[in-house]
Design a protein around this motif. Structure first.
Motif, PDB file in Angstrom:
ATOM      1  N   UNK A  18       0.838  -1.203   0.000  1.00 33.63           N
ATOM      2  CA  UNK A  18       0.000   0.000   0.000  1.00 33.63           C
ATOM      3  C   UNK A  18       0.874   1.256   0.000  1.00 33.63           C
ATOM      4  N   UNK A  19       1.974   1.212   0.723  1.00 36.63           N
ATOM      5  CA  UNK A  19       2.875   2.365   0.763  1.00 36.63           C
ATOM      6  C   UNK A  19       3.492   2.620  -0.615  1.00 36.63           C
ATOM      7  N   UNK A  20       3.923   1.547  -1.284  1.00 33.42           N
ATOM      8  CA  UNK A  20       4.493   1.718  -2.630  1.00 33.42           C
ATOM      9  C   UNK A  20       3.449   2.270  -3.591  1.00 33.42           C
ATOM     10  N   UNK A  63      -5.884  -4.981  -7.531  1.00 34.42           N
ATOM     11  CA  UNK A  63      -4.442  -5.027  -7.727  1.00 34.42           C
ATOM     12  C   UNK A  63      -4.201  -6.095  -8.785  1.00 34.42           C
ATOM     13  N   UNK A  64      -3.721  -5.673  -9.949  1.00 37.84           N
ATOM     14  CA  UNK A  64      -3.517  -6.608 -11.053  1.00 37.84           C
ATOM     15  C   UNK A  64      -2.160  -6.330 -11.686  1.00 37.84           C
ATOM     16  N   UNK A  69      -5.708  -0.309  -9.480  1.00 39.84           N
ATOM     17  CA  UNK A  69      -6.665   0.500 -10.225  1.00 39.84           C
ATOM     18  C   UNK A  69      -7.858   0.732  -9.314  1.00 39.84           C
ATOM     19  N   UNK A  70      -8.251   1.973  -9.172  1.00 37.45           N
ATOM     20  CA  UNK A  70      -9.402   2.324  -8.330  1.00 37.45           C
ATOM     21  C   UNK A  70     -10.574   2.729  -9.205  1.00 37.45           C
ATOM     22  N   UNK A 119     -13.706  -9.917  -9.224  1.00 32.79           N
ATOM     23  CA  UNK A 119     -12.438  -9.274  -9.578  1.00 32.79           C
ATOM     24  C   UNK A 119     -12.214  -8.022  -8.734  1.00 32.79           C
ATOM     25  N   UNK A 120     -13.257  -7.208  -8.598  1.00 28.39           N
ATOM     26  CA  UNK A 120     -13.160  -5.939  -7.876  1.00 28.39           C
ATOM     27  C   UNK A 120     -13.333  -6.157  -6.382  1.00 28.39           C
TER      28      UNK A 120
END
Length: 137
Positions: A18-20, A63-64, A69-70, A119-120
């Motif tokens: 999450x930090x990256x 996360x893919x 992607x949000x 997926x989401x």
């Protein structure tokens, strides 16, 4: 240096990831989580139409291939509007259409067929699948 908090290895890896993704530090990720969890829920006073409209939208992410992607899922229309990354600004009629677009963008050499509902993930800290709110009002 202040006090430390011990977490298991998987949690630490998640915080570091999450930090990256947020271009920040692990400490700031934890601080944001604590701040967001410490804010008391707003009183359900006379909500304006704008407030009611916001509740119809739910933040989602995936996360893919090392990329987060949000998006925003609309409970009424079932649409997903991508809000971050190279696909930001694009809108899809279904979660599955949005999922396929993400896969096709990051891995064009694979079959993009995906079930968007699984997926989401919900961007509410739970990490739950979008599927869990599919039929909720």
């Amino acid at each position: 240096m202040g006090p430390t908090v011990e977490v298991d290895e998987q949690t630490y890896r998640s915080i570091e990831f999450a930090a990256r993704m947020g271009n920040t530090t692990a400490g700031e990720v934890v601080a944001r989580l604590v701040r967001s969890a410490s804010v008391p829920p707003s009183a359900p006073a006379a909500a304006s139409n704008e407030g009611a409209q916001k509740e119809r939208k739910v933040g989602v992410y995936v996360d893919y291939e090392g990329h987060r992607t949000r998006g925003s899922y609309d409970r009424d229309t079932k649409r997903i509007d991508i809000t971050s990354g190279p696909l930001a600004g694009q809108s899809f009629k279904t979660p599955t259409g949005a999922a396929r677009a993400v896969v096709a963008y990051y891995k064009p050499d694979v079959n993009p067929n995906r079930n968007g509902w699984s997926f989401w993930l919900l961007d509410d800290g739970s990490g739950g699948l979008l599927q869990t709110i599919r039929h909720s009002g």
